[in-house]
Design an enzyme around this catalytic site. Structure first.
Site, PDB file in Angstrom:
ATOM      1  N   GLU A 166      -9.657   5.909   7.324  1.00  0.00           N
ATOM      2  CA  GLU A 166      -8.222   6.174   7.219  1.00  0.00           C
ATOM      3  C   GLU A 166      -7.831   7.472   6.518  1.00  0.00           C
ATOM      4  OE1 GLU A 166      -5.977   2.026   6.845  1.00  0.00           O
ATOM      5  OE2 GLU A 166      -7.778   2.100   5.608  1.00  0.00           O
ATOM      6  N   ARG A 179       0.828  -1.208   0.000  1.00  0.00           N
ATOM      7  CA  ARG A 179       0.000   0.000   0.000  1.00  0.00           C
ATOM      8  C   ARG A 179       0.865   1.262   0.000  1.00  0.00           C
ATOM      9  NH1 ARG A 179      -5.480   1.678   0.750  1.00  0.00           N
ATOM     10  NH2 ARG A 179      -6.162  -0.493   0.694  1.00  0.00           N
TER      11      ARG A 179
END
Length: 804
Positions: free
Chosen positions: A723, A310
């Site tokens: 997030e 990621r």
């Protein structure tokens, strides 16, 4: 009806009154035993011998276990089986579990621990990324993603910058420490009440460790007192230890880690050493970027490679880079295995590219905000990422225009410049940073969810889903979704504890996907039930055994009634209808399922569509620093966040504010230190500084975008929120850098790292003053760029291709 957008969190009253039940509050009979974990005091050592005999003799002690007492597998690694439940012949970090004790009281556990005899042979420990690199101590093979030819593009670029960036670790600091209660059932059955973000994985690992089948293990999660990723995999540890003691004693056993032990034993956000090089033109348009990410994985794999992936996928953040090379390496050290944390590697990637953008602006004597805007992904072209996904429904320009205007950015920039000219010991800085965050698990098969919905004859509804509640309001949103889909008042709906016997084989509540996945699964179950009800009501109202589909489609569920929109006289209350359904033998229970469509990702090639959509946001932050103490004050922050059509704007606002403030901690105050032997030096709230009320912006202006529903088919056209706001705190970090730069009148590039603690700020100022008094440090090559005099050194370099 109370289905409005702003209903409070379903546990809000319980949180305030103390009536909300957590693991440590669950009432258990007088058979309950307390579990304790005895862990290594060495970062790396051979276990030459141990003796548990005296510990077992302590009054009130029912079990003292070592690895030999494990009936199943001595492994609890979630992906790679490289993480022992209990150490066998070697310990590889301070905090590694070696023995388990079960006793009637904590005092008896501590007394027994003192009587355990262990003989170690200390070994060399690797405690830094630099030493791991020196020893070539990789956790696994490196990975690369490429687009274009970065090397050639760099050679042809007019300007080049290069340097290194260090970003620090971060402790999760959930209010409820790791905890689990295991209760024996009949035969091999065991009930595990866990503070876990991933009940199905907890179930699987407990079964493997005990040597039994999954159907003997039921894991239940009512709620967690915070998770932030720290309970995605590492809650499994406490569950396995508790289950082992329960299995050995045939009595309920509870383990709740003491705060200091929790911080010593568990993994953190990965610290990174990032090396970068970027090429750009006179206008600041980026031509090429090369990045090398080096992360500290700790002693075992955990989720380090998914986290690094990621990072690689977010190394572009919001910017189109035609030639890009990203290399990633995960290093093995003798520290606890680092793990998931809000943002899951995204913050480290974004910190790197935002550093590059900021340095380009300073090299060209332009406002970094201008450089950001110039390099944003385009709406119709320049809109494909370095991994091949098209950036659709791009909100960056809309958000930028709105927040630059609403924050009065340009006016305040001028006022800050004037302030800095007039003030010697206080300097202000301002920065705007964007976020483009991909929503989905990059491990594609995890993008699935299940639900079980039961409707009772009194018209009440019970919802079970595979997600877990950790304070983020997931259960409240599921309650709202169920009420809205059934067209009933919110007080008819209850969301039950997550339970592996109700909804099996679930994914972790992570990747900001809890509402997206579970909301659609709940809707699917409700659609099945509504279709049955509609079909039966159509038969009742027409007195025909069969009826056209159009009649079923005209039946609506609204305001606690069910009615035929084409024939208003056909109407029945929801409660009466449920009683009729039961009398007519119609099932009012259904299992729902959902899998995210259109995503697909080739990990080997580093190409595909890993994300269902992107969430966008932007923040403008202004700070003031005291150049004599290094103390900073966050004067104002403006945030504009894209949430699609918000399911619950109050909860979403809380997530934006909370995520941002947690990000401030990572960027400014939360510094983790280990000594030369691998001991965590700040493992308590008096030595580890999480943000307090004093760290919140003095003027905090948060707004959710309006009128921009998510068009890709998410639940009620909403967007994920968990997030993305975390990374907006980079605006604070770069505003501090901007204030430091003002000490040298923005003529020199400050040396900077993350977190920007008072010490970091002071050291950066002192180094900047040294440059300020060295007139030959920079040799001008043109009016818009400069490069360091090689004889003066320096971590970063800014160079111009003119004359070279």
């Amino acid at each position: 009806m109370k289905t409005e957008n702003q209903i409070p969190h379903d546990s809000a009253v319980g949180h305030v009154t103390g009536e909300a039940i957590y693991i440590d509050d669950i009432p258990v009979n007088d058979q309950l035993l307390i579990g304790k974990v005895v862990y290594s005091r060495y970062a790396h050592a051979k276990i030459k011998s141990f003796d548990l005999s005296e510990a077992k003799k302590v009054n009130g002690v029912y079990a003292v276990l070592c690895y030999k007492d494990i009936p199943g597998h001595n492994q609890m690694g979630p992906v790679i089986k490289d993480e022992s439940v209990l150490a066998e012949n070697e310990v590889t970090f301070i905090g590694q579990a070696m023995f388990l004790i079960a006793a009637e009281t904590e005092e008896q556990c501590r007394e027994a621990e003192k009587l355990i005899k262990i003989e170690y042979e200390p070994l060399d420990a690797i405690l830094t990324i630099e030493k791991a690199i020196e020893k070539n101590n990789l956790l696994g093979p490196p990975r690369e993603m490429k687009r274009g030819d970065a090397d050639s593009a760099l050679k042809s670029s007019k300007h080049i910058i290069s340097g290194e960036l260090r970003t620090g670790a971060q402790e999760h600091w959930y209010l409820e420490t790791q905890a689990c209660l295991s209760v024996p059932g009949e035969g091999k059955e065991i009930n595990v009440f866990s503070s876990s973000q991933h009940p199905s994985e907890t179930q699987a690992l407990v079964a493997e460790v005990l040597g039994i089948k999954k159907h003997e293990v039921v894991v239940e999660v009512k709620r967690m007192g915070g998770g932030f990723g720290g309970k995605e995999t590492q809650a499994n540890h406490v569950a396995c230890w508790s289950a082992l003691l329960c299995h050995a004693t045939k009595r309920p056993v509870k383990i709740r880690l003491f705060r200091d032990d929790d911080m010593i034993m568990t993994g953190k956000r990965h610290r990174y050493l990032t090396k970068y090089e970027a090429g750009f033109d006179d206008d600041g348009l980026i031509n090429a970027v090369k990045l090398e990410f080096n992360s500290d994985g700790g002693a075992a794999t955990d989720l380090s490679f998914a986290i690094m992936e990621r990072t690689m996928l977010h190394a572009d953040n919001s910017y189109y880079i035609p030639n890009m090379s990203v290399k990633a390496l995960v290093w093995k050290t003798n520290l606890p295995s680092n793990t998931a944390f809000r943002g899951f590697g995204g913050p480290q990637g974004m910190a790197a590219i935002e550093t590059i953008i900021d340095k380009i602006g300073r090299a060209l004597k332009k406002d970094p905000a201008e450089i950001r805007h110039k390099n944003f992904y385009g709406l119709n072209d320049r809109n494909i990422t370095h991994y091949g996904q098209t950036v659709e429904h791009n909100r960056l320009y809309l958000i930028y225009d709105q927040i630059i205007k609403s924050s009065e950015y340009e006016k305040r920039r001028k006022e800050i410049n004037d302030f800095n000219i007039k003030n010697e010991f206080f300097k202000k800085g301002i920065a705007v940073t964007p976020v483009k965050f991909g929503i989905s698990f990059t491990t594609t098969f995890l993008n699935q969810a299940g639900a079980l919905v039961n409707v009772y004859t009194d018209g009440t509804i019970l919802v079970n889903h595979g997600g877990t509640e950790m304070g983020q309001g997931l259960n409240t949103k599921m309650q709202q979704i169920a009420a809205a889909e059934f067209g009933v008042s919110i007080d008819r709906v209850k969301v039950n504890a997550t339970n592996t016997s109700k909804v099996p084989n679930t994914s972790a509540t992570a990747a900001s996907s809890g509402s997206d996945l579970n909301g659609m699964a709940v809707k699917n179950a409700i659609d099945i039930i509504k279709e049955r009800i509609s079909k039966e009501l159509a038969q009742i109202w027409t007195q025909q055994p069969s009826n056209p589909p159009t009649l079923q489609q005209s039946i609506l569920f609204k305001e606690d009634y069910i009615f035929d929109s084409d024939h208003p006289e056909r109407k029945i209350s929801f409660s009466d209808a449920m009683l009729q359904m039961n009398l007519r033998q119609v099932s009012l229970s259904a299992a729902g399922f959902y899998k995210t469509p259109t995503v697909g990702w080739d990990k080997i090639k580093g190409q595909g569509k890993p994300f269902f959509y992107y969430s966008f946001g932007m923040a403008v932050s202004e700070v003031m620093i005291d150049i004599l103490t290094g103390q900073y004050t966050l004067l104002r922050t403006d945030i504009l966040q894209d949430v699609g059509d918000s399911i619950n704007s109050g909860i979403d606002m809380g997530q934006v504010e909370g995520g941002f403030v947690q990000g401030i901690g990572w960027c400014t105050t939360e510094e983790i230190k280990w000594d030369a032997k691998g001991n965590l030096m700040n493992h308590s709230p008096d030595t580890y500084k999480i943000p307090t009320v004093q760290d919140i912006p003095k003027d905090f202006r948060v707004k959710l975008m309006e009128g921009v529903p998510n068009p890709v088919g998410t639940i009620r056209r909403s967007k994920a929120i968990g997030e993305p706001p975390f990374m907006l705190a980079l605006s604070v970090w770069l505003a501090i850098k901007d204030a430091i730069s003002a000490v040298g009148n923005h003529k020199f590039e400050p040396e900077f790292s993350l977190p920007a603690t008072n010490e970091t700020i002071l050291l950066s100022i002192e180094k900047l003053k040294g440059k300020f008094h060295s007139p030959t440090l920079y040799e001008s090559t043109d009016s818009k760029s400069r490069r360091p005099n090689p004889s003066k050194g320096g971590e970063s370099e800014v160079s111009s291709r003119e004359g070279i």
